[in-house]
Design an enzyme around this catalytic site. Sequence first.
Site, short mmCIF file in Angstrom:
data_model
loop_
_atom_site.label_atom_id
_atom_site.label_comp_id
_atom_site.label_asym_id
_atom_site.label_seq_id
_atom_site.Cartn_x
_atom_site.Cartn_y
_atom_site.Cartn_z
N ARG A 322 -2.90 -6.14 9.13
CA ARG A 322 -2.55 -4.72 9.25
C ARG A 322 -3.80 -3.89 9.47
O ARG A 322 -4.77 -4.04 8.73
CB ARG A 322 -1.82 -4.26 7.99
N PHE A 327 -7.76 4.98 8.96
CA PHE A 327 -7.25 4.79 7.60
C PHE A 327 -7.84 3.54 6.98
O PHE A 327 -8.80 3.62 6.20
CB PHE A 327 -5.73 4.72 7.60
N GLN A 330 -6.26 -4.24 6.43
CA GLN A 330 -5.78 -4.98 5.26
C GLN A 330 -5.70 -6.48 5.58
O GLN A 330 -5.33 -6.89 6.67
CB GLN A 330 -4.39 -4.47 4.85
N ASN A 369 -1.47 -3.30 -3.29
CA ASN A 369 -0.44 -3.65 -4.27
C ASN A 369 0.90 -3.12 -3.81
O ASN A 369 1.00 -2.39 -2.82
CB ASN A 369 -0.80 -3.13 -5.67
N PHE A 380 -7.99 -4.30 1.03
CA PHE A 380 -8.18 -3.52 2.25
C PHE A 380 -9.54 -2.83 2.21
O PHE A 380 -10.11 -2.62 1.13
CB PHE A 380 -7.06 -2.51 2.47
N LEU A 389 -5.43 7.75 -2.53
CA LEU A 389 -5.29 6.41 -3.09
C LEU A 389 -5.95 6.29 -4.47
O LEU A 389 -5.80 5.24 -5.12
CB LEU A 389 -5.90 5.38 -2.15
N HIS A 393 -4.77 2.56 -6.39
CA HIS A 393 -5.30 1.27 -5.98
C HIS A 393 -6.67 1.07 -6.61
O HIS A 393 -7.49 1.99 -6.61
CB HIS A 393 -5.40 1.17 -4.45
#
Length: 521
Positions: A322, A327, A330, A369, A380, A389, A393
């Site tokens: 991903r 951004f 991952q 997660n 990531f 975030l 995370h």
Amino acid sequence: MGKKQHQKDKMYITATEWREQYGGKKEQVEAKFKRLPFYCCALSLQSFEHPYCTQDGHVFDLSAIVPFIRKYGIHPITGKKLDSKQLIKLNFEKNADGKFHCPVMFKVFTESTAIVAIKVTGNVYCREAIQELNLKPKNMVDLITSEPFTKADIITIQDPHRLEKQDMSSYFHIKQKLKLFDEEDEKAQQRSDYTLKTTNTEAKATLEELNRTYNPTKAAVQTKDKTEDEEYLPKFYKNTTVGEVSRGFTSTAAPRITANKLEEKSLNEVLYERVKKKGYVRVVTSLGEINLELHCDQVPQTCHNFLLLCSKHYYDSTIFHRSIKNFMIQGGDPTGTGMGGESAFGSAFPDQFKPNLTHTGRGMLSMANSGPNTNTSQFFITYRSAPHLNNKHTLFGRVVGGLKTLDTMEKVETGAKDRPKEEIKLISMHIFVDPFVDLKEEMINEEKKKREQAKKKEEEKALGGVTLEDKITSKKTGVGKYIGREKLNHIRSDNSNAASSAKRTKILKSSVTGFSDFSSW
């Protein structure tokens, strides 16, 4: 008179008498094939840990089937084309005794149990439960999740009346002797210059220097004396007891115990309390290298999980599944789907948030997660700041080298579900500094020194000698017991000299007459 009174006088013999009594033709018993148990992987032939199956009901372990498909691209049993997307994750349930059973009827699965799975959910049941609770009442929903399914979604894992599927001798990969690693690959892994036909003098000298000086971390190498070093790990205890005394005092079923025992700390708890250093790892990808710094001193459990997975080569040959421009990118899922992965501890571990660790800037390393306290193996790296975030995370590291590689990753075009069109492969992980391994070695070395000193002291006592420590502390109690022998002798000599001088003065005084005595008058 019975109905069969003259049966022995018949002028013929039956087929059974001919076969059993007169050595007639025996029934041909077919040779039994070697049957694969339902709880074993059809590829590795070992008990599975992460079961996945195909549409035809053959069960495989994830760690075995994914590398096999990447190498050969075929079904290990039938030899037909197979893609990893066609695999179906299975959810086997276990009872309190650790045996697989039906989660609805609670029947333990055996070799004579008909076992089926629902393709939509992956839940595994006995066929009787599906027959009685789904097919007969025409209630075509999963018995646990209530998700609808069709009759075609019922996959037969084991049918005791049709055991041909579990005949290992008919498996395609066994007939063709297909292996994940052949002899050439094994030799190439042992020698870095095996595949090089010709090399110049400079390259040859460089390879020889590398082979001579390369020293992998002990976390990635299984040494023979590993178990011996484990014996030297000291034990640490908490301030709380295990509660055996109170349990024996209040319960008639518990044994009576009068001595309290302190609760022992686990090795990981001791390491997390004492670690004070950073960790460093190099990520080798198909687009370049990235160097990571890990905050082991602030979020030790998360960093320890990452380092353990790196040392086990868990991330090797995986992909970044991903990537979202501006951004993050991952990875860390061995299935490459974003739905897999497991932590080094076997289960998900809790989040670790620090106020000074925030998703500010480019190259922040954080855990992916699916909700609070669900960290496993996926991670990531941010392309930009992501303050939303924070406290969601666990941030456990940052990029300290290879930002150009990160730029190249961000430029790769993506398709559906933000999946990169060009495969970004994570080739390997190289650990430069593992503070947990270093701390463990320090603890072992300290314990070895203590044991050697204690052993040396016992040997001196066994030979009849007295150690220097015993000379100082033996036969002395109370005030002054820590004063050395020489100092003590010096003090005693001073005291004896003072006592003798006082006695001499007393004698001189008694010999002199004064006004206190009137006998001379």
